[in-house]
Design a protein around this motif. Structure first.
Motif, PDB file in Angstrom:
ATOM      1  N   MET A  79      13.768 156.062 -18.957  1.00  0.00           N
ATOM      2  CA  MET A  79      14.117 154.698 -19.383  1.00  0.00           C
ATOM      3  C   MET A  79      13.458 154.335 -20.710  1.00  0.00           C
ATOM      4  O   MET A  79      14.070 153.693 -21.561  1.00  0.00           O
ATOM      5  N   ARG A  80      12.207 154.764 -20.885  1.00  0.00           N
ATOM      6  CA  ARG A  80      11.516 154.497 -22.158  1.00  0.00           C
ATOM      7  C   ARG A  80      12.212 155.219 -23.309  1.00  0.00           C
ATOM      8  O   ARG A  80      12.323 154.685 -24.414  1.00  0.00           O
ATOM      9  N   SER A  81      12.663 156.447 -23.033  1.00  0.00           N
ATOM     10  CA  SER A  81      13.392 157.214 -24.056  1.00  0.00           C
ATOM     11  C   SER A  81      14.667 156.491 -24.464  1.00  0.00           C
ATOM     12  O   SER A  81      14.988 156.384 -25.651  1.00  0.00           O
ATOM     13  N   GLU A  82      15.408 155.988 -23.460  1.00  0.00           N
ATOM     14  CA  GLU A  82      16.651 155.253 -23.738  1.00  0.00           C
ATOM     15  C   GLU A  82      16.366 153.991 -24.552  1.00  0.00           C
ATOM     16  O   GLU A  82      17.084 153.672 -25.497  1.00  0.00           O
ATOM     17  N   ASN A  83      15.288 153.296 -24.166  1.00  0.00           N
ATOM     18  CA  ASN A  83      14.905 152.062 -24.870  1.00  0.00           C
ATOM     19  C   ASN A  83      14.519 152.359 -26.311  1.00  0.00           C
ATOM     20  O   ASN A  83      14.905 151.640 -27.234  1.00  0.00           O
ATOM     21  N   THR A 102      25.893 142.131 -34.969  1.00  0.00           N
ATOM     22  CA  THR A 102      25.636 142.533 -33.568  1.00  0.00           C
ATOM     23  C   THR A 102      24.139 142.512 -33.222  1.00  0.00           C
ATOM     24  O   THR A 102      23.693 143.195 -32.299  1.00  0.00           O
ATOM     25  N   GLU A 103      23.379 141.700 -33.969  1.00  0.00           N
ATOM     26  CA  GLU A 103      21.926 141.634 -33.721  1.00  0.00           C
ATOM     27  C   GLU A 103      21.629 141.182 -32.279  1.00  0.00           C
ATOM     28  O   GLU A 103      20.779 141.765 -31.605  1.00  0.00           O
ATOM     29  N   HIS A 108      19.849 142.074 -26.735  1.00  0.00           N
ATOM     30  CA  HIS A 108      20.041 141.965 -25.288  1.00  0.00           C
ATOM     31  C   HIS A 108      19.993 143.337 -24.608  1.00  0.00           C
ATOM     32  O   HIS A 108      19.449 143.470 -23.512  1.00  0.00           O
ATOM     33  N   LYS A 109      20.544 144.357 -25.260  1.00  0.00           N
ATOM     34  CA  LYS A 109      20.470 145.724 -24.730  1.00  0.00           C
ATOM     35  C   LYS A 109      19.007 146.157 -24.586  1.00  0.00           C
ATOM     36  O   LYS A 109      18.591 146.689 -23.557  1.00  0.00           O
ATOM     37  N   GLU A 115      13.215 144.958 -19.271  1.00  0.00           N
ATOM     38  CA  GLU A 115      13.082 144.352 -17.938  1.00  0.00           C
ATOM     39  C   GLU A 115      13.109 145.425 -16.847  1.00  0.00           C
ATOM     40  O   GLU A 115      12.339 145.359 -15.885  1.00  0.00           O
ATOM     41  N   GLU A 116      13.983 146.415 -17.005  1.00  0.00           N
ATOM     42  CA  GLU A 116      14.055 147.519 -16.044  1.00  0.00           C
ATOM     43  C   GLU A 116      12.731 148.294 -16.011  1.00  0.00           C
ATOM     44  O   GLU A 116      12.233 148.646 -14.943  1.00  0.00           O
ATOM     45  N   ILE A 117      12.177 148.537 -17.215  1.00  0.00           N
ATOM     46  CA  ILE A 117      10.891 149.255 -17.303  1.00  0.00           C
ATOM     47  C   ILE A 117       9.787 148.442 -16.636  1.00  0.00           C
ATOM     48  O   ILE A 117       8.956 148.992 -15.898  1.00  0.00           O
TER      49      ILE A 117
END
Length: 195
Positions: A79-83, A102-103, A108-109, A115-117
């Motif tokens: 998840m950290r890698s994706e973030n 698209t800022e 938000h992404k 939040e998931e982390i």
């Protein structure tokens, strides 16, 4: 790029964690465990057998906890890698992001992933707390059983003197502290090697 950067940072942190692991301290504690068992066997082989039987749940708890923590850490690493990828790609393509306005979407992404982390981190902290509490409960139970069995040997069977019992409990404490140190270092190794 973000994924590779995250993995590189994690690997450096893992190396740091492994370098913190004091190998001399582990060897010293293994030696402490050895002489504690030898002195305890001289005092009461029966109590040593009880002690080793009571150690089985603690070793089992450590083994189960190690697997769970490793799985959770691997999930958090992903998840950290994706973030990191989201942030890195947004910064690398800043002109495109600004051109298409698209800022907020990128923000938000990034926020959702954070939040998931945070949820995973909280879950890991809760599990670690439960593991520590269970370990402390088993340690207390171990001392209580040894003290009760020792009291029985002193009062009823007359095989033990109070001084010998206090010596045995002191050796048990040294043995338990050595196990705790080794367990901490083993945990450090398994939480470091998640990729």
């Amino acid at each position: 790029i973000g994924d590779l950067t995250s993995k590189m940072q994690h690997d450096l942190q893992s190396l740091k964690n492994l370098s913190i692991m004091d190998l001399a301290q582990v060897c010293k504690k293994l030696f402490t465990m050895g002489w504690s068992v030898i002195f305890m066997l001289q005092l009461s082989p029966r109590l040593v057998v009880i002690l080793l039987i009571l150690m089985i749940p603690r070793v089992g708890l450590m083994w189960v906890g190690k697997d769970y923590v490793r799985t959770l850490q691997r999930s958090m690493g992903k998840m950290r890698s994706e973030n990191n990828s989201i942030a890195t790609e947004a910064f690398m393509n800043i002109r495109t992001v600004k051109a298409f306005s698209t800022e907020k979407k990128e923000f938000h992404k990034f926020s959702r992933k954070l939040e998931e982390i945070a949820e995973k981190d909280a879950s890991l902290a809760r599990k670690d707390l439960m593991h520590t509490m269970a370990n402390n409960l088993l340690k207390t139970l171990m001392f209580a059983v040894i003290a009760l069995q020792g009291a029985y040997l002193v009062l009823d069977v007359k095989q033990f003197t109070p001084f010998q019992l206090s010596k045995f409990i002191a050796y048990t404490r040294e043995f338990s502290m050595a196990i705790l140190t080794i367990e901490g270092n083993v945990k450090k190794i398994f939480t470091s090697l998640v990729y």
